[in-house]
Motif scaffolding. Sequence first.
Motif, PDB file in Angstrom:
ATOM      1  N   ASP A 500       0.867  -1.180   0.000  1.00 24.71           N
ATOM      2  CA  ASP A 500       0.000   0.000   0.000  1.00 24.71           C
ATOM      3  C   ASP A 500       0.908   1.235   0.000  1.00 24.71           C
ATOM      4  OD1 ASP A 500      -1.645   2.195   0.868  1.00 24.71           O
ATOM      5  OD2 ASP A 500      -3.037   0.772   1.784  1.00 24.71           O
ATOM      6  N   PRO A 501       0.700   2.196  -0.921  1.00 25.84           N
ATOM      7  CA  PRO A 501       1.549   3.391  -0.943  1.00 25.84           C
ATOM      8  C   PRO A 501       1.659   4.080   0.422  1.00 25.84           C
ATOM      9  CG  PRO A 501       0.176   3.340  -2.899  1.00 25.84           C
ATOM     10  CD  PRO A 501      -0.283   2.206  -2.021  1.00 25.84           C
ATOM     11  N   THR A 506       7.010   3.340   6.275  1.00 28.52           N
ATOM     12  CA  THR A 506       7.208   2.297   7.286  1.00 28.52           C
ATOM     13  C   THR A 506       7.999   1.123   6.717  1.00 28.52           C
ATOM     14  OG1 THR A 506       5.157   2.901   8.414  1.00 28.52           O
ATOM     15  CG2 THR A 506       6.025   0.693   8.823  1.00 28.52           C
ATOM     16  N   VAL A 507       7.620   0.664   5.535  1.00 27.39           N
ATOM     17  CA  VAL A 507       8.305  -0.484   4.923  1.00 27.39           C
ATOM     18  C   VAL A 507       9.772  -0.158   4.658  1.00 27.39           C
ATOM     19  CG1 VAL A 507       8.437  -1.907   2.832  1.00 27.39           C
ATOM     20  CG2 VAL A 507       6.223  -1.505   3.933  1.00 27.39           C
ATOM     21  N   LEU A 508      10.045   1.004   4.076  1.00 28.70           N
ATOM     22  CA  LEU A 508      11.439   1.377   3.798  1.00 28.70           C
ATOM     23  C   LEU A 508      12.226   1.564   5.086  1.00 28.70           C
ATOM     24  CD1 LEU A 508      10.980   3.883   0.819  1.00 28.70           C
ATOM     25  CD2 LEU A 508      11.663   1.476   0.717  1.00 28.70           C
ATOM     26  N   GLY A 509      11.576   2.093   6.121  1.00 34.13           N
ATOM     27  CA  GLY A 509      12.245   2.255   7.409  1.00 34.13           C
ATOM     28  C   GLY A 509      12.627   0.917   8.015  1.00 34.13           C
ATOM     29  N   LEU A 510      11.730  -0.066   7.932  1.00 32.71           N
ATOM     30  CA  LEU A 510      12.038  -1.402   8.437  1.00 32.71           C
ATOM     31  C   LEU A 510      13.192  -2.023   7.656  1.00 32.71           C
ATOM     32  CD1 LEU A 510       8.402  -2.767   8.930  1.00 32.71           C
ATOM     33  CD2 LEU A 510      10.029  -2.218  10.734  1.00 32.71           C
ATOM     34  N   CYS A 511      13.201  -1.796   6.352  1.00 29.43           N
ATOM     35  CA  CYS A 511      14.289  -2.328   5.519  1.00 29.43           C
ATOM     36  C   CYS A 511      15.623  -1.677   5.879  1.00 29.43           C
ATOM     37  CB  CYS A 511      13.984  -2.099   4.042  1.00 29.43           C
ATOM     38  SG  CYS A 511      12.602  -3.064   3.407  1.00 29.43           S
ATOM     39  N   LEU A 512      15.631  -0.366   6.046  1.00 26.84           N
ATOM     40  CA  LEU A 512      16.873   0.326   6.405  1.00 26.84           C
ATOM     41  C   LEU A 512      17.378  -0.130   7.764  1.00 26.84           C
ATOM     42  CD1 LEU A 512      16.016   3.890   5.098  1.00 26.84           C
ATOM     43  CD2 LEU A 512      17.953   2.496   4.344  1.00 26.84           C
ATOM     44  N   SER A 513      16.469  -0.358   8.689  1.00 26.81           N
ATOM     45  CA  SER A 513      16.876  -0.851  10.007  1.00 26.81           C
ATOM     46  C   SER A 513      17.519  -2.227   9.880  1.00 26.81           C
ATOM     47  CB  SER A 513      15.665  -0.906  10.936  1.00 26.81           C
ATOM     48  OG  SER A 513      16.040  -1.360  12.223  1.00 26.81           O
TER      49      SER A 513
END
Length: 535
Positions: A500-501, A506-513
């Motif tokens: 979902d756009p 949130t998704v990119l933040g979880l990936c960066l973490s």
Amino acid sequence: MTALRSVVDPKSPEFEANRAAMLAKLGELEAEQAKAVAGGGEKYTERHRGRGKLLVRERIELLLDEDAPFLELSPLAGWGSDFQVGASVVTGIGVVEGVECMIIGNDPTVRGGASNPWTTRKIFRASDIALENRLPVINLVESGGADLPTQKEIFIPGGRLFRDLTRLSAAGVPTIALVFGNSTAGGAYVPGMSDHVVMIAERSKVFLGGPPLVKMATGEVADDESLGGADMHARTSGLADYLALDEPDAIRLGRRIVARLNWRKHGPEPAAAVAPRYDEEDLLGVVPEGLKVPFDPREVLARVVDGSEFDEFKPLYGNSLVTGWARLHGYPIGVLANARGVLFSEEAQKATQFIQLANQTRTPLLFLHNTTGYMVGQNYEQGGIIKHGAMMINAVSNSTVPHLSLLIGASYGAGHYGMCGRAYDPRFLFAWPSAKSAVMGPQQLAGVLSIVARAAAESRGQKYDEDGDAAMRAAVEGQVEAESLPMFLSGRLYDDGVIDPRDTRTVLGLCLSAIHNNPVSGAGFDGTGFGVFRM
């Protein structure tokens, strides 16, 4: 830093039309994802519960820290195939005892958790992510082994499942197996090759060959418990490190194992996160339904990056590609975002220099795709579009900082490669429901085939069949359109999920973490390479 200023009008007819189209696509997406959540269906779910067992997502929920997020990966694996959506396994990143872990859970309500060709591919991808990002792996095991009717597609490549476990362990990445039921035949090697193994009394069954196979092979008569019961493995074979009373106890033991790993992140700590100045809800209306209509990717960035702050690099040069620096949930990122679809020589040179700069400063890169590819035509070919595109692709290929890719619009042709498509190994790649990806657009591809066929007919002196041409073009356009849609591509694991756009930040933040579990290094940062070439 420079704050982005949005010009989006959420009350405009265009925005409302875009929003309605996106919500319709999200409705279709949710319906397909519901099939994965449903597992084998009500009949098999009730049978599983009747045995006093938890469903795979319930096991994951108990395993995770309270209120911790779970980034599920490849939920549509197997979509469009003969197999259940989700591929009979759940994979994703979640926090256990404060540690980000890769969790892989068999879904025993789907053919007993048997592995089909999409299951193995999905687990391969999860293992790659775990190794690249230094994520401990927790396997929630309950599987009858390979789906035998498709063994020809599983047996030979499937050996990689066990190789990956040993390579993770050799790299210092812990592997943990919590065995909830059967783990038979090749599946026995999952606990067999894991660093830590938990089995459940009177539940777990781990053996290379069950009673029927043993009798056929050796003539010996034996029962499940003596061949592979949890008590036997805890007391006699030594395969089980811990013997749990029941499923919640096994999960408790798994959490204690993680707590004792003494796990620390090796990457730099993020700065304090600052929310964007603009509402993420607006992301539903930013992308037009027709991908030929351009949109400004800065409108996306204004709703994703910290404080909506973005320092643009070369804003007046090669301006169909937006490049610049920002932070996302406190992590520094460099951004490459397509603005008007086509990539010219200027954009390719600008991207190449920017990628080098990101490697020099060890800054992860985020690619926002909306490209129809590199520009074609006599002037552009003579101007060096091939070598300039190759320069950009070379830079992407040899960049060693972590890459994140997000398909938000078109991602066609070699532009998909230059923007770090799946073949270029981004750490994570996600798509919006509005995305499409193929060698070229449906109309262009059908048109090329028509031109070639027409020329062939003329060379043979034959009259060209116009009715047949129209039918061919319609069929090709329909096929390419269907095969370029995000659910089709996600079903083949060409991305890590369609999101979902509104969940983008949130998704990119979880990936960066997750990425920052490992140190971040850049190509040539150790002084062995060249300095930055000005393009």
